[in-house]
Design an enzyme around this catalytic site. Structure first.
Site, PDB file in Angstrom:
ATOM      1  N   GLU A 185       0.824  -1.223   0.000  1.00  0.00           N
ATOM      2  CA  GLU A 185       0.000   0.000   0.000  1.00  0.00           C
ATOM      3  C   GLU A 185       0.852   1.265   0.000  1.00  0.00           C
ATOM      4  O   GLU A 185       0.460   2.274  -0.613  1.00  0.00           O
ATOM      5  CB  GLU A 185      -0.936   0.006   1.210  1.00  0.00           C
ATOM      6  CG  GLU A 185      -2.054  -1.023   1.152  1.00  0.00           C
ATOM      7  CD  GLU A 185      -1.683  -2.362   1.774  1.00  0.00           C
ATOM      8  OE1 GLU A 185      -2.571  -3.230   1.905  1.00  0.00           O
ATOM      9  OE2 GLU A 185      -0.496  -2.535   2.132  1.00  0.00           O
TER      10      GLU A 185
ATOM     11  N   PHE B  67     -12.300  -7.024  13.609  1.00  0.00           N
ATOM     12  CA  PHE B  67     -11.149  -7.468  12.829  1.00  0.00           C
ATOM     13  C   PHE B  67     -10.777  -6.410  11.791  1.00  0.00           C
ATOM     14  O   PHE B  67     -11.611  -5.937  11.027  1.00  0.00           O
ATOM     15  CB  PHE B  67     -11.475  -8.791  12.139  1.00  0.00           C
ATOM     16  CG  PHE B  67     -10.379  -9.301  11.250  1.00  0.00           C
ATOM     17  CD1 PHE B  67      -9.164  -9.721  11.787  1.00  0.00           C
ATOM     18  CD2 PHE B  67     -10.546  -9.353   9.876  1.00  0.00           C
ATOM     19  CE1 PHE B  67      -8.150 -10.188  10.971  1.00  0.00           C
ATOM     20  CE2 PHE B  67      -9.540  -9.822   9.046  1.00  0.00           C
ATOM     21  CZ  PHE B  67      -8.335 -10.241   9.596  1.00  0.00           C
ATOM     22  N   GLN B  68      -9.520  -6.018  11.792  1.00  0.00           N
ATOM     23  CA  GLN B  68      -8.954  -5.025  10.875  1.00  0.00           C
ATOM     24  C   GLN B  68      -9.648  -3.665  10.978  1.00  0.00           C
ATOM     25  O   GLN B  68      -9.788  -2.944   9.995  1.00  0.00           O
ATOM     26  CB  GLN B  68      -8.968  -5.533   9.430  1.00  0.00           C
ATOM     27  CG  GLN B  68      -7.989  -6.690   9.221  1.00  0.00           C
ATOM     28  CD  GLN B  68      -7.754  -7.033   7.772  1.00  0.00           C
ATOM     29  OE1 GLN B  68      -8.613  -6.831   6.924  1.00  0.00           O
ATOM     30  NE2 GLN B  68      -6.577  -7.574   7.470  1.00  0.00           N
TER      31      GLN B  68
ATOM     32  N   LYS C  92     -17.875  -0.848   5.080  1.00  0.00           N
ATOM     33  CA  LYS C  92     -18.250  -1.860   4.093  1.00  0.00           C
ATOM     34  C   LYS C  92     -19.748  -1.871   3.820  1.00  0.00           C
ATOM     35  O   LYS C  92     -20.189  -2.050   2.673  1.00  0.00           O
ATOM     36  CB  LYS C  92     -17.785  -3.242   4.574  1.00  0.00           C
ATOM     37  CG  LYS C  92     -17.947  -4.332   3.525  1.00  0.00           C
ATOM     38  CD  LYS C  92     -17.306  -5.636   3.960  1.00  0.00           C
ATOM     39  CE  LYS C  92     -17.403  -6.687   2.849  1.00  0.00           C
ATOM     40  NZ  LYS C  92     -16.736  -7.957   3.243  1.00  0.00           N
TER      41      LYS C  92
ATOM     42  N   MET D  26      23.846   9.184   4.035  1.00  0.00           N
ATOM     43  CA  MET D  26      23.743  10.444   4.764  1.00  0.00           C
ATOM     44  C   MET D  26      23.937  10.215   6.263  1.00  0.00           C
ATOM     45  O   MET D  26      24.524  11.057   6.956  1.00  0.00           O
ATOM     46  CB  MET D  26      22.403  11.112   4.488  1.00  0.00           C
ATOM     47  CG  MET D  26      22.355  12.572   4.924  1.00  0.00           C
ATOM     48  SD  MET D  26      23.550  13.628   4.058  1.00  0.00           S
ATOM     49  CE  MET D  26      22.655  13.983   2.545  1.00  0.00           C
TER      50      MET D  26
END
Length: 574
Positions: A64, A126-127, A176, A485
């Site tokens: 993602e 969940f999630q 959803k 760096m």
């Protein structure tokens, strides 16, 4: 017979019943969204089902974070809004770095995240993650949808907010059950948001004060940033510089907004700015700041930043005016509109002696390097070679680190939106997926990602994406075996205690080949030239592992806590 009066137009029009997910796709069509980047998951599946065979191109990344960086690259290269889709929970939280990156660099993206059903919100389902709370500080606007019928209005407002005023990220959290809920699709009317009315018009009285200040200045300096590119104001900036005879310096985000070989251009200012740019900023008597935010990597110690100048600041975002420094001539306006009005009666200060002084600094301390044809490969040489081979016409993205600064120094980007880098957040892992988005947006362009060996490994899985789609992105890895760096700072400021800065790398050629991507390796100047020419000529994706001198440092450099005039120039003679 009197003519029948026309029926008044309604603000909204009922079209048909459809699911929330179908409404999103319909809004994409009406808003001109032809490409989205994303990664599916359970809570966002209704939208993916609606996207199937919709005709809208979906780019499946392998992470993602890569999806949102690709959308950033798409947006930065085109000026259009990038679109990202991810699922709930970890899908959404994996976007956070990219959202913060887009926020700090003023990149217009709209993000749609799946969410658990409304009846499960707040129950640790969940999630489930509080994406609205998590992203509130790093979005221009965010909203959670609670009714399907609100989706057309919310989508149109999101794209409007993301792309107007100071661009930035807007997030829509989509439960959803709202995705599957059916409702009447109502076309939203003209967008007018109370509390969000960006001012774009220059104030005539203030503009006259600025005109007088420029006319009176003996040592004026144009300091330009990413806002010039966002406003499509590069042409007006060039006209002002040439008509008024004013030297120009740029931020990292402003690279490409001014011709790199122009006699009035003196490079990037700030922590790794050129000697001429930093000295000009210190000694000027009028600093004309266009589309910038006076960030710390530019200013160094604030008390020593341009202490002899009065300051003009033109910016679309009122929050930036006076945020870090007092401004004598502030103006909240679109930079392009302000400059167009200013150019109607352009001031012409007597600055010829000043231009010669800045030019003398530039001649005295130019950027440079020495490449022994048989010795270790210098990273500066690799980027200089790329600039010469492409004549500065490639679209370049960078990762973050030493190679980013060498790219800023030695790649001479000739056009706006052709040098794309993570400035505000400094995100390792940005450049490679951003290059994918650039290539999707500009399929005929030569797109090159300049990467470090550490940064490239942050999103190396996207080799599968460019392989699968045969995207001809070229990844040029400056491989020095270190977090470069970090090593430079440890060497200079931590008594050379190299704590966890050496990083192991795989065989990048073999990794590329495992993904079906052509790979080359170069260790000398001659090998570098041959490998680069072959990679640029190759019609598909390519990776070149340039094994460069591991101890090379970026100079000039302003030490932490110092003013830009205190820059270290050691290293130019090497």
């Amino acid at each position: 017979m009197r003519p029948q009066a026309a029926k008044p137009e309604t603000v909204s029009q009922v079209e048909q019943s459809m699911s929330g997910a179908q409404m999103v796709v319909e809004c994409f069509r009406k808003l001109g969204v032809d490409t989205v980047f994303g990664y599916p998951g359970g809570a966002i599946l209704p939208l993916y089902d609606a996207l199937h065979e919709s005709g809208i191109e979906h780019i499946l990344t392998r992470h993602e974070q890569a999806a949102i960086h690709a959308a950033e690259g798409y947006a930065r290269a085109t000026g259009k809004v990038g679109t990202v889709i991810a699922t709930s929970g970890p899908g959404a939280t994996n976007l956070v770095t990219g959202i913060a990156d887009a926020c700090l660099d003023s990149v217009p993206v709209v993000i749609l995240t799946g969410q658990v059903a409304t009846g499960m919100l707040g129950k640790d389902a969940f999630q489930e993650a509080d994406v609205i709370g998590i992203t509130l500080p790093i979005t221009k606007h965010n909203v959670q949808v609670r009714r399907a019928e609100d989706l057309p209005r919310i989508l149109h407002e999101a794209y409007h907010i993301a792309s107007t005023g100071r661009p930035g990220p807007v997030l829509i959290d989509l439960p959803k059950d709202i995705s599957t809920q059916r409702a009447e699709y109502r076309e939203p009317g003209p967008i007018s948001l109370r509390g969000y009315q960006p001012n774009t018009e220059p104030n005539a009285l203030q503009l006259e004060r600025i005109r007088c200040a420029i006319a009176e200045a003996k040592r004026p300096l144009l300091y330009i940033g990413g806002g010039v590119i966002c406003a499509e104001a590069a042409g007006e900036t060039l006209r002002l510089a040439e008509t008024a005879g004013i030297p120009v310096v740029s931020t990292l985000m402003g690279l490409g907004a001014f011709p790199p070989d122009h006699p009035l251009y003196f490079g990037m200012l700030g922590m790794h700015g050129t000697y001429a740019a930093n000295m000009a900023t210190y000694h000027c008597d009028l600093l004309i700041a266009l589309g910038v935010r006076f960030d710390d990597r530019v200013t160094g110690k604030l008390e020593r930043f341009s202490p002899h100048s009065r300051k003009v600041h033109i910016d679309i975002d009122p929050a930036e005016i006076g945020k870090n420094l007092p401004i004598e001539f502030p103006m909240v306006a679109d930079v392009k509109k302000a400059l167009r009005t200013l150019l109607e009666r352009c001031p012409e200060p007597d600055a010829s002696a000043w231009v010669e002084q800045v030019s003398a600094w530039h001649r005295e301390y130019p950027l440079g390097y020495t490449q022994d044809l048989e010795g270790p490969l210098k990273p500066q040489y690799v980027i200089d070679l790329l600039s010469r081979m492409t004549n500065g016409e490639a679209l370049v993205t960078t990762e973050v680190g030493q190679h980013q600064m060498w790219a800023a120094h030695f790649y001479r980007a000739r056009h706006p939106r052709s040098f794309i880098s993570s400035g505000g957040l400094g995100t390792m892992g940005f450049g490679f997926p951003a290059a994918m988005g650039v290539q999707i947006a500009k399929p005929e362009a030569t797109v090159v990602c300049i990467a470090g060996d550490a940064s490239f490994q942050m999103n190396i899985q996207e080799l599968q994406t460019i392989s699968e789609r045969n995207l001809p992105v070229k990844v040029f890895v400056l491989n020095n075996g270190f977090l470069g760096m970090v090593r430079q700072w440890q060497e200079m400021f931590y008594e050379n205690r190299l704590s966890e800065s050496r990083i192991g790398s795989p065989d990048f050629v073999k990794v590329a080949e495992a993904y079906g991507v052509r790979g080359w390796r170069a260790t000398t100047a001659q090998e570098a030239e041959e490998a680069m020419a072959q990679a640029l000529a190759h019609p598909g994706p390519a990776v070149v592992d340039f094994q460069v001198a591991e101890g090379e440092n970026v100079f000039p450099m302003v030490p932490p806590g110092k003013g830009n005039v205190d820059m270290l120039v050691r290293g130019w003679e090497e």
